[in-house]
Design a protein around this motif. Sequence first.
Motif, mmCIF file in Angstrom:
data_model
loop_
_atom_site.group_PDB
_atom_site.id
_atom_site.type_symbol
_atom_site.label_atom_id
_atom_site.label_comp_id
_atom_site.label_asym_id
_atom_site.label_seq_id
_atom_site.Cartn_x
_atom_site.Cartn_y
_atom_site.Cartn_z
ATOM 1 N N THR A 1 -41.116 14.795 -9.172
ATOM 2 C CA THR A 1 -40.398 14.926 -7.897
ATOM 3 C C THR A 1 -40.772 13.810 -6.925
ATOM 4 O O THR A 1 -39.925 13.369 -6.130
ATOM 5 C CB THR A 1 -40.723 16.285 -7.269
ATOM 6 O OG1 THR A 1 -42.156 16.442 -7.195
ATOM 7 C CG2 THR A 1 -40.153 17.413 -8.101
ATOM 8 N N TYR B 1 -33.786 23.489 -0.591
ATOM 9 C CA TYR B 1 -34.708 22.671 -1.386
ATOM 10 C C TYR B 1 -36.050 23.383 -1.574
ATOM 11 O O TYR B 1 -36.605 23.429 -2.691
ATOM 12 C CB TYR B 1 -34.924 21.317 -0.710
ATOM 13 C CG TYR B 1 -33.778 20.354 -0.903
ATOM 14 C CD1 TYR B 1 -33.531 19.785 -2.143
ATOM 15 C CD2 TYR B 1 -32.959 19.991 0.170
ATOM 16 C CE1 TYR B 1 -32.476 18.892 -2.314
ATOM 17 C CE2 TYR B 1 -31.911 19.104 0.006
ATOM 18 C CZ TYR B 1 -31.673 18.554 -1.243
ATOM 19 O OH TYR B 1 -30.648 17.673 -1.415
ATOM 20 N N PRO C 1 -26.248 20.839 0.977
ATOM 21 C CA PRO C 1 -27.719 20.677 0.972
ATOM 22 C C PRO C 1 -28.308 21.177 2.290
ATOM 23 O O PRO C 1 -27.703 21.054 3.360
ATOM 24 C CB PRO C 1 -27.918 19.170 0.817
ATOM 25 C CG PRO C 1 -26.604 18.653 0.299
ATOM 26 C CD PRO C 1 -25.546 19.544 0.862
ATOM 27 N N GLU D 1 -32.545 22.181 4.028
ATOM 28 C CA GLU D 1 -33.994 22.172 3.791
ATOM 29 C C GLU D 1 -34.461 23.458 3.121
ATOM 30 O O GLU D 1 -35.258 23.438 2.186
ATOM 31 C CB GLU D 1 -34.734 21.976 5.123
ATOM 32 C CG GLU D 1 -34.732 20.549 5.652
ATOM 33 C CD GLU D 1 -35.640 19.644 4.837
ATOM 34 O OE1 GLU D 1 -36.495 20.148 4.076
ATOM 35 O OE2 GLU D 1 -35.484 18.424 4.934
ATOM 36 N N ILE E 1 -26.986 23.930 -3.391
ATOM 37 C CA ILE E 1 -27.409 22.624 -2.879
ATOM 38 C C ILE E 1 -26.317 21.593 -3.109
ATOM 39 O O ILE E 1 -26.050 20.725 -2.258
ATOM 40 C CB ILE E 1 -28.730 22.210 -3.540
ATOM 41 C CG1 ILE E 1 -29.882 23.064 -2.987
ATOM 42 C CG2 ILE E 1 -29.027 20.727 -3.306
ATOM 43 C CD1 ILE E 1 -31.201 22.830 -3.675
ATOM 44 N N SER F 1 -38.673 18.165 2.953
ATOM 45 C CA SER F 1 -38.941 18.822 1.671
ATOM 46 C C SER F 1 -39.218 17.817 0.565
ATOM 47 O O SER F 1 -39.973 18.117 -0.370
ATOM 48 C CB SER F 1 -37.757 19.709 1.281
ATOM 49 O OG SER F 1 -36.566 18.943 1.207
ATOM 50 N N TRP F 2 -38.643 16.626 0.633
ATOM 51 C CA TRP F 2 -38.889 15.625 -0.410
ATOM 52 C C TRP F 2 -40.333 15.125 -0.373
ATOM 53 O O TRP F 2 -40.812 14.598 -1.368
ATOM 54 C CB TRP F 2 -37.942 14.447 -0.232
ATOM 55 C CG TRP F 2 -36.501 14.826 -0.410
ATOM 56 C CD1 TRP F 2 -36.026 15.982 -0.926
ATOM 57 C CD2 TRP F 2 -35.367 14.050 -0.051
ATOM 58 N NE1 TRP F 2 -34.661 15.998 -0.917
ATOM 59 C CE2 TRP F 2 -34.217 14.811 -0.390
ATOM 60 C CE3 TRP F 2 -35.179 12.807 0.536
ATOM 61 C CZ2 TRP F 2 -32.930 14.357 -0.171
ATOM 62 C CZ3 TRP F 2 -33.898 12.347 0.736
ATOM 63 C CH2 TRP F 2 -32.783 13.115 0.386
#
Length: 646
Positions: free
Chosen positions: A178, A142, A137, A139, A133, A195-196
Amino acid sequence: TFVMLFSSRIWRSQWAALFTIGSGIAWVTSLVWYGLLRLNIGEAYLLIHWAVEIWALWLLVRQLAGKSDDLLALYQRAAQAWGGLLMVGLLLFGTLIAGFNLWAFGSVSAATIGDRYTLSAIILLIAALAESIRYRPAEWRYWSLAWATAIGIALSFRLWDWPSTRVGIAFLALGLITQIAGDIWMTRWVSDRLSWHGIPLAYAGLGAILGHSSMLQANSGLYTLIFGLVLLGLGRRNLPLHASLSYLGLAAFSWGAYELLIYRLLQASGGQPGDGFTLLAGLALALAGLQTLLSPWLRRYFCVPAFGLRSLSQIHWFLGSGLAVSAALLGLSQPAGMTLWTATALGLAAYALVTGNHRWTPQIVGLAHRDWTRLGLLEILLCAAYSRFIWFPDRTFLIAWGGLFACGISLVIYQLPWQRWGWPQQPWRSLALWLPLTALIVALNFRIPTQSLLIVGAFYAGIAKQCGRVRLSYLSIGLLDWVLLRDFYAQRWLTAGALPLSLMIGFSVLYVAQVDPYLDDASKKQQRHWLRSLATALVCLSALYQAETYRPMLLYAGITLALCTGLIFAGLALKVRAFLYVGTSAFILQIIRVLWLLVNANSLLLWAVGIVLGLAFIWVAATFESRRSQVTQRLEAWTSALTTWD
């Protein structure tokens, strides 16, 4: 492997590159397996080798990146595919082991050596994903890192032999961390990734499920509360479903509060079942009030629409009202439970009245201000009806003067300027009109004093005159009939004859025919006539029947004749055809019946009656022949006059 290395230089195909990399992986794995067998090391060590191979493949992909040779580009894509395939396989295997361990918590004494090697492999995979990552980075990286972290946490807690509820706490904490980290990242960098948003939601959801894997515990509500906080935090972000997440967050937060209270209630002893429902109703009222009071702050911080907040608070109110009714039906302890229930019911009523005031609550959802005001007043009535004997221990006093108090309160409510104060006026006036009658209905199980009935009847008569609502006076007539009926029964007049009861019913019907607005129309003249005729006929037939069945017959016949004479004169004076027709018919029938009985008793009277009737007929005939025109004119005038009578 070596053959494929040379062959792929000639047959430059993606399948050849994939087969070459696969052969190399099999070769290295077989060498490692042979070495493990020679050194008497368990085959579980291959899990660590599995993670190392994934890392090596990703390093190979990084080394081959940017090369201009097309063969190297084929090997780069092949290494990337094999690395992803091995990673998915390791994650699925780790998920299987972690799921089995979570299911077997409490039944297995200690973790096996395979669990330790699996955890080591997952840790290496986590390190590889974190390093990849940092390099590039993506998706899928993650999501894979979050997946591997979840497996690592589950296996780590298994090594310490901690229960699944603690694993749930760890996942909830990870979801909260997170979510906060994502908020901080998004404030500094504009870039946004799905993803966040999904990873905190997945962690929090998994933690909530694991926290509720067993029966209701002391901390089950806290798990739901944290899950609700994560949903509210995600709802603040600019997502397509941010409003839905915020609503779900508020709902989860509320349900967590209910869970905490329900657990405490299940652990408590003593009291009545209704006491627990009362506490739940109080919690629903508190949540509805807090969401209403904190609405500006919640809208600003959690970006929850005002429509949704009002809807949720109203759902809490309806739930609290239903719980309060259930508590009253299940029974309450005395006096603490009853006092708490009364305070809760009045609080729910106050919430409804505040919502029904257009000054305090300009915008509402669903029901109108008038409906909320009615609900609040109805709740006050139910509270007063249920707890009346707590406020007034002397039941005799309450029953005797409850109607008087209700009339006084209704007069005050009816005169106050509710519309100027922000409430719709119609619900309050409806309460003022029906409160005295409700007070009588509540006391139906007891003997209501005559004074209370007469006071309430006078109240409705006055209101009917003041407001011009004639039909309200029917209640006064009904209450007066109630008093008369009880008095007739006490005096045993009902056993002495049907005339008193028929008089009461007949005069009540005549009053309705006289004052009802529907029958006052000129087109309803015939209907009014028939209604009066039926009421008058009921009275006359009862009098005739009583004269036939009771003794002395001449006494009751005299009463009937007097009554019929009164009806005849009333018909002439008031110009009412029904009184005249029915009274005259009943008078003639009673005279004929008396004469018939007298003739049967004394035959000489038959000659006297015959002579009198003969002379009368001769006189009528002579008069008619001599004054034919005058009699005809008078008959025509009388007939035309009758057609104008009511």
